[in-house]
Design a protein around this motif. Structure first.
Motif, PDB file in Angstrom:
ATOM      1  N   SER A   1      -3.273  16.421   1.642  1.00  0.00           N
ATOM      2  CA  SER A   1      -2.022  16.024   0.999  1.00  0.00           C
ATOM      3  C   SER A   1      -1.348  14.807   1.622  1.00  0.00           C
ATOM      4  O   SER A   1      -0.435  14.230   1.028  1.00  0.00           O
ATOM      5  N   VAL A   2      -1.760  14.420   2.821  1.00  0.00           N
ATOM      6  CA  VAL A   2      -1.159  13.255   3.486  1.00  0.00           C
ATOM      7  C   VAL A   2      -2.129  12.080   3.530  1.00  0.00           C
ATOM      8  O   VAL A   2      -1.751  10.936   3.228  1.00  0.00           O
ATOM      9  N   ALA A   3      -3.372  12.351   3.875  1.00  0.00           N
ATOM     10  CA  ALA A   3      -4.347  11.279   4.086  1.00  0.00           C
ATOM     11  C   ALA A   3      -4.775  10.546   2.810  1.00  0.00           C
ATOM     12  O   ALA A   3      -4.850   9.305   2.831  1.00  0.00           O
ATOM     13  N   PRO A   4      -5.080  11.237   1.698  1.00  0.00           N
ATOM     14  CA  PRO A   4      -5.676  10.540   0.541  1.00  0.00           C
ATOM     15  C   PRO A   4      -4.871   9.354   0.036  1.00  0.00           C
ATOM     16  O   PRO A   4      -5.407   8.246  -0.104  1.00  0.00           O
ATOM     17  N   GLN A   5      -3.583   9.554  -0.248  1.00  0.00           N
ATOM     18  CA  GLN A   5      -2.786   8.449  -0.792  1.00  0.00           C
ATOM     19  C   GLN A   5      -2.561   7.349   0.223  1.00  0.00           C
ATOM     20  O   GLN A   5      -2.463   6.170  -0.135  1.00  0.00           O
ATOM     21  N   ASN A   6      -2.507   7.734   1.511  1.00  0.00           N
ATOM     22  CA  ASN A   6      -2.271   6.722   2.544  1.00  0.00           C
ATOM     23  C   ASN A   6      -3.481   5.831   2.785  1.00  0.00           C
ATOM     24  O   ASN A   6      -3.360   4.775   3.421  1.00  0.00           O
ATOM     25  N   LEU A   7      -4.651   6.239   2.298  1.00  0.00           N
ATOM     26  CA  LEU A   7      -5.817   5.365   2.370  1.00  0.00           C
ATOM     27  C   LEU A   7      -5.616   4.113   1.514  1.00  0.00           C
ATOM     28  O   LEU A   7      -6.272   3.095   1.725  1.00  0.00           O
ATOM     29  N   LEU A   8      -4.712   4.182   0.547  1.00  0.00           N
ATOM     30  CA  LEU A   8      -4.366   3.017  -0.271  1.00  0.00           C
ATOM     31  C   LEU A   8      -3.004   2.447   0.116  1.00  0.00           C
ATOM     32  O   LEU A   8      -2.828   1.226   0.170  1.00  0.00           O
ATOM     33  N   ILE A   9      -2.057   3.331   0.384  1.00  0.00           N
ATOM     34  CA  ILE A   9      -0.689   2.885   0.636  1.00  0.00           C
ATOM     35  C   ILE A   9      -0.581   2.094   1.936  1.00  0.00           C
ATOM     36  O   ILE A   9       0.072   1.040   1.985  1.00  0.00           O
ATOM     37  N   VAL A  10      -1.233   2.562   2.990  1.00  0.00           N
ATOM     38  CA  VAL A  10      -1.179   1.850   4.275  1.00  0.00           C
ATOM     39  C   VAL A  10      -1.788   0.452   4.169  1.00  0.00           C
ATOM     40  O   VAL A  10      -1.183  -0.522   4.651  1.00  0.00           O
ATOM     41  N   PRO A  11      -2.978   0.270   3.550  1.00  0.00           N
ATOM     42  CA  PRO A  11      -3.486  -1.092   3.371  1.00  0.00           C
ATOM     43  C   PRO A  11      -2.545  -1.989   2.563  1.00  0.00           C
ATOM     44  O   PRO A  11      -2.468  -3.194   2.824  1.00  0.00           O
ATOM     45  N   ALA A  12      -1.811  -1.395   1.611  1.00  0.00           N
ATOM     46  CA  ALA A  12      -0.836  -2.187   0.854  1.00  0.00           C
ATOM     47  C   ALA A  12       0.276  -2.683   1.774  1.00  0.00           C
ATOM     48  O   ALA A  12       0.720  -3.839   1.665  1.00  0.00           O
ATOM     49  N   TYR A  13       0.729  -1.828   2.686  1.00  0.00           N
ATOM     50  CA  TYR A  13       1.733  -2.250   3.664  1.00  0.00           C
ATOM     51  C   TYR A  13       1.186  -3.355   4.561  1.00  0.00           C
ATOM     52  O   TYR A  13       1.873  -4.347   4.839  1.00  0.00           O
TER      53      TYR A  13
END
Length: 215
Positions: A137-149
């Motif tokens: 629930s934390v890791a999947p979306q952050n695999l895209l969101i963090v690179p966007a940051y």
């Protein structure tokens, strides 16, 4: 000219954010990782009572989360995109000025702290269940969101570099201020598209996975 060629050329216009600035991305990634480590280490500094109080609120959230109907709705997607989109927009706006760069670095560092603390606390208090919740629930979306940051922070730094070259080193920059601003804005739009992908994962995949795990 077909749509694929047009998109390729449009993306190529933002190539200044990729090479030869790999070392810059490495620096920002390390800064983010330090934030994650620092956030995770903060869990150990909490007292037993602080952990119990925080765990109570987490359990209350989990309980209310599982009691809600888990029908897939666009409202969750909109809320997720609004939350992350605002953060990226703040990074974009602060990056318009050289003075705002320290703020941009700080916001990236804070994002790392939040993720590190969240994962660290869940694992510390819920052991393997916390690890499973973090993984799904934390890791999947952050695999895209963090690179966007990382993209928008790097783009803000590169934009400032080109502006400084134009102002203080005549002829050293390949771009005019207008061109640099256009490329920076393109990077912002690309970051928003990546955020949208991460929001879709968070709203329609991660939330469902966490629901089934908590059940």
């Amino acid at each position: 000219m077909n749509g694929g060629t047009m998109m390729k050329r449009w993306l190529k216009g933002s190539s200044y954010t990729l090479e030869p600035y790999i070392s810059l991305y490495v620096f920002l990634f390390v800064l983010f990782v330090i934030g994650v480590i620092f956030g995770a280490s903060l869990v150990g500094s909490l007292s037993f009572l602080q952990k119990q109080d925080l765990l109570f609120f987490v359990e209350q959230y989990f309980q209310s989360f599982t009691e809600q109907s888990r029908q897939l709705t666009l409202s969750e997607l909109v809320n997720s995109f609004w939350t992350h989109g605002k953060y990226v927009t703040f990074l974009f706006l602060f990056g318009l000025s050289f003075i705002g760069l320290p703020v941009v670095w700080f916001l990236l560092f804070i994002k790392g702290i939040v993720i590190g603390f969240t994962v660290g606390f869940l694992v510390n208090q819920l052991t393997w269940q916390g690890f499973l919740i973090s993984l799904t629930s934390v890791a999947p979306q952050n695999l895209l969101i963090v690179p966007a940051y990382l993209l928008i922070v790097a783009s803000s730094m590169i934009f400032c570099i080109h502006v400084m070259k134009m102002l203080f080193a005549k002829g050293k920059s390949y771009y005019t201020i207008g061109q640099a601003m256009s490329l920076y804005f393109k990077s912002y739009l690309i970051a928003l598209l990546i955020i949208l992908g991460g929001s879709v994962i968070e709203a329609f995949i991660s939330s469902q996975a966490m629901y089934f795990i908590l059940k």
